[in-house]
Enzyme design. Structure first.
Site, PDB file in Angstrom:
ATOM      1  N   ASN A  28      -0.722  45.088  39.492  1.00 16.42           N
ATOM      2  CA  ASN A  28       0.547  44.945  40.053  1.00 16.42           C
ATOM      3  C   ASN A  28       1.536  45.294  39.202  1.00 16.42           C
ATOM      4  O   ASN A  28       1.501  44.483  38.135  1.00 16.42           O
ATOM      5  CB  ASN A  28       0.450  43.714  40.833  1.00 16.42           C
ATOM      6  CG  ASN A  28       1.845  43.538  41.720  1.00 16.42           C
ATOM      7  OD1 ASN A  28       2.684  43.880  40.996  1.00 16.42           O
ATOM      8  ND2 ASN A  28       1.815  42.967  42.897  1.00 16.42           N
ATOM      9  N   HIS A  31       6.454  44.141  38.218  1.00 10.79           N
ATOM     10  CA  HIS A  31       7.354  43.610  37.002  1.00 10.79           C
ATOM     11  C   HIS A  31       7.658  44.786  36.021  1.00 10.79           C
ATOM     12  O   HIS A  31       8.598  44.374  35.160  1.00 10.79           O
ATOM     13  CB  HIS A  31       6.792  42.457  36.386  1.00 10.79           C
ATOM     14  CG  HIS A  31       6.589  41.328  37.297  1.00 10.79           C
ATOM     15  ND1 HIS A  31       7.865  41.121  38.230  1.00 10.79           N
ATOM     16  CD2 HIS A  31       5.594  40.526  37.499  1.00 10.79           C
ATOM     17  CE1 HIS A  31       7.254  39.974  38.984  1.00 10.79           C
ATOM     18  NE2 HIS A  31       6.144  39.796  38.942  1.00 10.79           N
ATOM     19  N   HIS A  71       4.707  46.312  45.493  1.00 12.52           N
ATOM     20  CA  HIS A  71       5.165  45.417  46.456  1.00 12.52           C
ATOM     21  C   HIS A  71       6.430  45.871  46.861  1.00 12.52           C
ATOM     22  O   HIS A  71       7.593  45.656  45.868  1.00 12.52           O
ATOM     23  CB  HIS A  71       5.180  43.877  46.214  1.00 12.52           C
ATOM     24  CG  HIS A  71       5.513  43.084  47.454  1.00 12.52           C
ATOM     25  ND1 HIS A  71       5.593  41.677  47.323  1.00 12.52           N
ATOM     26  CD2 HIS A  71       6.288  43.440  48.384  1.00 12.52           C
ATOM     27  CE1 HIS A  71       6.157  41.075  48.341  1.00 12.52           C
ATOM     28  NE2 HIS A  71       6.381  42.038  49.174  1.00 12.52           N
ATOM     29  N   GLU A  98       1.729  46.311  48.996  1.00  5.83           N
ATOM     30  CA  GLU A  98       1.939  44.960  49.573  1.00  5.83           C
ATOM     31  C   GLU A  98       3.217  45.073  50.269  1.00  5.83           C
ATOM     32  O   GLU A  98       4.106  45.734  49.771  1.00  5.83           O
ATOM     33  CB  GLU A  98       2.210  44.061  48.464  1.00  5.83           C
ATOM     34  CG  GLU A  98       0.774  43.600  47.938  1.00  5.83           C
ATOM     35  CD  GLU A  98       1.223  42.438  46.629  1.00  5.83           C
ATOM     36  OE1 GLU A  98       2.299  41.951  46.662  1.00  5.83           O
ATOM     37  OE2 GLU A  98       0.304  42.501  45.868  1.00  5.83           O
ATOM     38  N   THR A 129       5.374  35.981  45.926  1.00  4.85           N
ATOM     39  CA  THR A 129       4.989  35.515  47.390  1.00  4.85           C
ATOM     40  C   THR A 129       4.436  34.082  47.089  1.00  4.85           C
ATOM     41  O   THR A 129       3.613  33.821  46.196  1.00  4.85           O
ATOM     42  CB  THR A 129       3.760  36.410  47.751  1.00  4.85           C
ATOM     43  OG1 THR A 129       3.916  37.702  47.160  1.00  4.85           O
ATOM     44  CG2 THR A 129       3.452  36.396  49.147  1.00  4.85           C
ATOM     45  N   GLU A 179      -7.601  39.015  51.073  1.00  2.00           N
ATOM     46  CA  GLU A 179      -7.024  38.765  49.905  1.00  2.00           C
ATOM     47  C   GLU A 179      -6.989  37.079  49.877  1.00  2.00           C
ATOM     48  O   GLU A 179      -5.812  36.882  50.386  1.00  2.00           O
ATOM     49  CB  GLU A 179      -6.157  39.566  49.231  1.00  2.00           C
ATOM     50  CG  GLU A 179      -5.716  39.303  47.703  1.00  2.00           C
ATOM     51  CD  GLU A 179      -4.783  40.024  47.076  1.00  2.00           C
ATOM     52  OE1 GLU A 179      -4.668  41.166  47.387  1.00  2.00           O
ATOM     53  OE2 GLU A 179      -4.015  39.567  46.177  1.00  2.00           O
ATOM     54  N   HIS A 219      -3.141  36.273  42.881  1.00  6.99           N
ATOM     55  CA  HIS A 219      -1.981  35.461  42.585  1.00  6.99           C
ATOM     56  C   HIS A 219      -2.335  34.558  41.188  1.00  6.99           C
ATOM     57  O   HIS A 219      -3.364  33.829  41.455  1.00  6.99           O
ATOM     58  CB  HIS A 219      -1.629  34.747  43.766  1.00  6.99           C
ATOM     59  CG  HIS A 219      -0.079  34.707  43.872  1.00  6.99           C
ATOM     60  ND1 HIS A 219       0.717  33.847  42.997  1.00  6.99           N
ATOM     61  CD2 HIS A 219       0.795  35.337  44.368  1.00  6.99           C
ATOM     62  CE1 HIS A 219       1.949  34.026  43.357  1.00  6.99           C
ATOM     63  NE2 HIS A 219       2.004  34.838  44.295  1.00  6.99           N
TER      64      HIS A 219
HETATM   65  N1  PXP Z   1      -1.494  39.588  45.327  1.00  9.60           N
HETATM   66  C1  PXP Z   1      -0.709  39.387  46.261  1.00  9.60           C
HETATM   67  C2  PXP Z   1      -0.662  39.540  47.774  1.00  9.60           C
HETATM   68  C3  PXP Z   1       0.670  39.343  45.545  1.00  9.60           C
HETATM   69  O1  PXP Z   1       1.833  38.915  46.456  1.00  9.60           O
HETATM   70  C4  PXP Z   1       0.930  39.123  44.163  1.00  9.60           C
HETATM   71  C5  PXP Z   1       2.282  38.913  43.592  1.00  9.60           C
HETATM   72  O2  PXP Z   1       3.073  40.087  43.949  1.00  9.60           O
HETATM   73  C6  PXP Z   1      -0.131  39.224  43.471  1.00  9.60           C
HETATM   74  C7  PXP Z   1      -1.631  39.607  43.978  1.00  9.60           C
HETATM   75  C8  PXP Z   1      -0.099  39.201  41.912  1.00  9.60           C
HETATM   76  O3  PXP Z   1       0.171  38.112  41.347  1.00  9.60           O
HETATM   77  P1  PXP Z   1       0.385  37.992  39.959  1.00  9.60           P
HETATM   78  O4  PXP Z   1       1.663  38.573  39.639  1.00  9.60           O
HETATM   79  O5  PXP Z   1       0.729  36.229  39.932  1.00  9.60           O
HETATM   80  O6  PXP Z   1      -0.858  38.306  39.250  1.00  9.60           O
END
Ligand code: PXP
Length: 269
Positions: A28, A31, A71, A98, A129, A179, A219
């Site tokens: 992801n 950031h 996202h 996302e 989230t 997920e 997450h």
């Molecule tokens: N999965 C989902 C559905 C999320 O909303 C997020 C955060 O955007 C992540 C995974 C990734 O989470 P993290 O940034 O804590 O690794």
């Protein structure tokens, strides 16, 4: 909790080739856009705009990531529409979008057609989230969205707390993927709470697998607590963002992705 850092460094010392993992990694990259927006949100046309999430996506893919996740939030706090359009054009592995279930974002997804959509709950005031979707409470709004995404050929994932009743509804909707929200396990302050949460995740994974759903998790997963994630059965893919971006600040994205893949390598499902 086992510290996997030493094991990971050992493996890297032995080989710097792409680790082979049965567990797939979706990175992801929100950031990366967060950093860019911190400076350039009001100057998107500046010649100095950086860093570019699309370039980082390619680096992650080159390092062995199996997919890229972004996202697109209603408030556009990190990813912008143009980022996701460019990711669609450039990602060669798999693009997982996302998104919350709003008319505007659903129309966007139907226009760009990502490989997968992961439906998440979205609150304007949250930092990230916060919980899984409540499919039981929002079935009436979510069901038509799943149908529309399916009719465009998009695989649908649902981000859920590890609760069997929620998984039942995802299966009813014909979602391909669930997920499982690992945030509570990741942030558990006591071993007792971590064990409880791990048990919930294990049971939920078995439950989803018995429905033939693909089981993903995401997450809060980082280079330390990933050892615990190995105890969840039937996982196909992890979606990891913050910890990889944070590690990349020190060692670069290519190495950060390879390190995570090395820690996923001996997952036994
Ligand atoms: N999965 C989902 C559905 C999320 O909303 C997020 C955060 O955007 C992540 C995974 C990734 O989470 P993290 O940034 O804590 O690794």
């Amino acid at each position: 909790m086992t510290n996997c850092f030493a094991a990971c460094s050992d493996r890297r010392a032995r080989s710097y080739s792409t680790p082979v993992s049965t567990l797939r990694l979706g990175v992801n990259i929100d950031h990366v856009a967060t950093v860019r927006q911190a400076r350039y949100a009001t100057m998107p046309e500046s010649k100095n705009v950086e860093p570019d999430p699309v370039t980082i996506a390619s680096i992650c893919e080159r390092a062995g990531a199996h997919g890229i996740t972004a996202h697109l939030r209603a408030d556009r706090r990190h990813m912008q529409d143009r980022d996701v359009e460019r990711l669609r054009e450039n990602v060669i592995t798999k693009l997982n979008l996302e998104m919350g279930n709003t008319a505007e974002i659903v129309d966007f997804a139907l226009r760009i057609v990502p490989d997968e959509v992961c439906l998440v709950p979205e609150k304007r005031e949250e930092i990230t989230t916060e919980g899984g979707l409540d499919l039981v409470a929002h079935a009436r709004q979510l069901s038509p969205t799943v149908k529309r995404l399916h009719s465009a050929g998009i695989r649908v994932s649902m981000f859920l707390d590890p609760v069997p009743a929620q998984i039942d509804v995802a299966a009813d909707f014909g979602a391909e993927i669930v997920e499982l929200h690992t945030g509570k396990l990741a942030n558990a302050f006591t071993e007792r709470f971590a064990k409880q949460e791990l048990e919930r995740l294990q049971e939920a994974a078995v439950h989803a697998f018995n429905f033939n759903l693909q089981v993903n998790a995401g997450h809060g997963i980082n280079y330390h607590n990933i050892a615990r994630i190995h105890e969840i059965p039937h996982l196909t893919e992890l979606n990891i963002g913050h910890s990889i971006v944070a590690r990349a600040v020190f060692i670069g994205f290519e190495a950060a992705v390879r390190e995570m893949l090395a820690l996923m390598e001996d997952y036994r499902g």
